[in-house]
Design an enzyme around this catalytic site. Sequence first.
Site, mmCIF file in Angstrom:
data_model
loop_
_atom_site.group_PDB
_atom_site.id
_atom_site.type_symbol
_atom_site.label_atom_id
_atom_site.label_comp_id
_atom_site.label_asym_id
_atom_site.label_seq_id
_atom_site.Cartn_x
_atom_site.Cartn_y
_atom_site.Cartn_z
ATOM 1 N N ASP A 132 17.822 45.264 62.496
ATOM 2 C CA ASP A 132 18.012 45.294 63.948
ATOM 3 C C ASP A 132 16.802 44.632 64.593
ATOM 4 O OD1 ASP A 132 18.347 45.876 66.619
ATOM 5 O OD2 ASP A 132 18.939 47.962 66.306
ATOM 6 N N HIS A 133 17.019 43.451 65.173
ATOM 7 C CA HIS A 133 15.893 42.676 65.707
ATOM 8 C C HIS A 133 15.323 43.288 66.986
ATOM 9 C CE1 HIS A 133 13.190 39.503 65.434
ATOM 10 N NE2 HIS A 133 13.960 38.444 65.613
ATOM 11 N N ARG A 134 15.962 44.316 67.532
ATOM 12 C CA ARG A 134 15.389 44.994 68.702
ATOM 13 C C ARG A 134 14.124 45.755 68.330
ATOM 14 N NH1 ARG A 134 20.427 48.467 70.717
ATOM 15 N NH2 ARG A 134 20.394 48.882 68.468
ATOM 16 N N VAL A 171 12.842 45.654 64.770
ATOM 17 C CA VAL A 171 12.216 45.081 63.584
ATOM 18 C C VAL A 171 11.990 43.599 63.843
ATOM 19 C CG1 VAL A 171 12.422 44.646 61.111
ATOM 20 C CG2 VAL A 171 13.348 46.760 62.078
#
Length: 468
Positions: free
Chosen positions: A438-440, A442
């Site tokens: 999850d790029h939010r 990580v």
Amino acid sequence: MPDVGEGLTEAEILKWYVKPGDTVTDGQVVCEVETAKAAVELPIPFDGVVHELRFPEGETVDVGTVIIAVDTGEGDAGEAAAEAAAEPAAAPAPAAEPEQKRQPVLVGYGVAASSTKRRPRKQPAVPAQTPARQAVQGELNGHAPAPAAVAPVPAAAASFAPAEVRPLAKPPVRKLAKDLGVDLATVAPTGPQGTITREDVQRAVAPAAAPAAPAQVPVAAQAVPAPTAPAAAAGALETRVPIKGVRKATAAAMVASAFTAPHVTEFVTFDITRTMRLVQELKTDPAFAGLKVSPLLLVAKALLVAIRRNPEVNAAWDEANQEIVHKGYVNLGIAAATPRGLIVPNIKDAQGKTLPELASALGDLVATAREGKTSPADMQGGTVTITNVGVFGIDTGTPILNPGESAILAFGAVKELPWVHKGKVKPRQVTTLALSFDHRLVDGELGSKVLADVAAVLEYPKRLITWA
């Protein structure tokens, strides 16, 4: 149908273990149902004789609907008590009654009686219904058996029924109408006492679904015996399967995850030969007697080591509170393909387990999943997941996050390939890992470090000791 927990609203009856006339005892399992997450056996909290099974096997039933009636030997009151196991109480207990203990329901026990006293609310005025309509409505809702004989309602009398009266239809018929997008208020009933049947609903859909007749029939088509033959032939090549159970839950979870969390997937290909040798050695180690040792076990251990070295990856995004929740425990999910569909049970507190303990937990988890006995609780609270696509001969993939988790690791097939080892090209066992996160919460740097650490441990397993 009792509430089996986890916010589920319906379940499918897989199998009945009793039939009308059978004697049942308190706690005896009477049926097996499949929820969106697991197969669950339901016990009966009464002694008595089965009077009626309200739904056949394969029927999907809403929570709160009566599915079985049991004659407890106390007449109508006893049977009504058995039916009430799946329904909320209809009226509050009088204030003069002594405090009651919790009563058993089909799964677990009910909540303790509340000591809070509330003023009774005023009941809204309800239009009067004819005795026949009241009797039929009561039977359809499962509140009481219908009387042996009910006088038919004349057509003229039916016209005076209040406009607000709910159309009469059994729960399966209501579900069929909902699935087909049919408003029951627009359906002409043909069943007893003005009830709407399945045929009524299907008849209401038929005019809209029927194709328009062609204006001109080609000469070649005149040899066809019936105009519906082409449509029938096309339909024979298609099979429609209702979306329910695990497939329905998986679809909802994957859509919610894919369109909520911005996914990033990274890949790494490396030499896993040393780990494959270690797997063979551990199979003969007395500490693993009776346990299954597989490459997946060491992949799981390597991921746990990487999380310990990069704890920020073990987190969750709380949209409601606008917070990132960092977790000091790892509930390691293992994606399992079962005859019922894909499920992801997890090993609780996996970070504190030794390698033999992890092997034991992994074996129990997989065996329970294949038997279809995984409980809903075992599939809740996961933090990261591993999916082993390599068992299908697949090199790797771009896995979708399990909702509420921050990362998922795909373990690809192990293949013998030419590889540069110590300055020479040699046949080595090679695999590819893929990490979606999850790029939010990580960043690319953090995700890269986690994936690199997993690969480093599997390339040189001695790091399980040096990094521990």
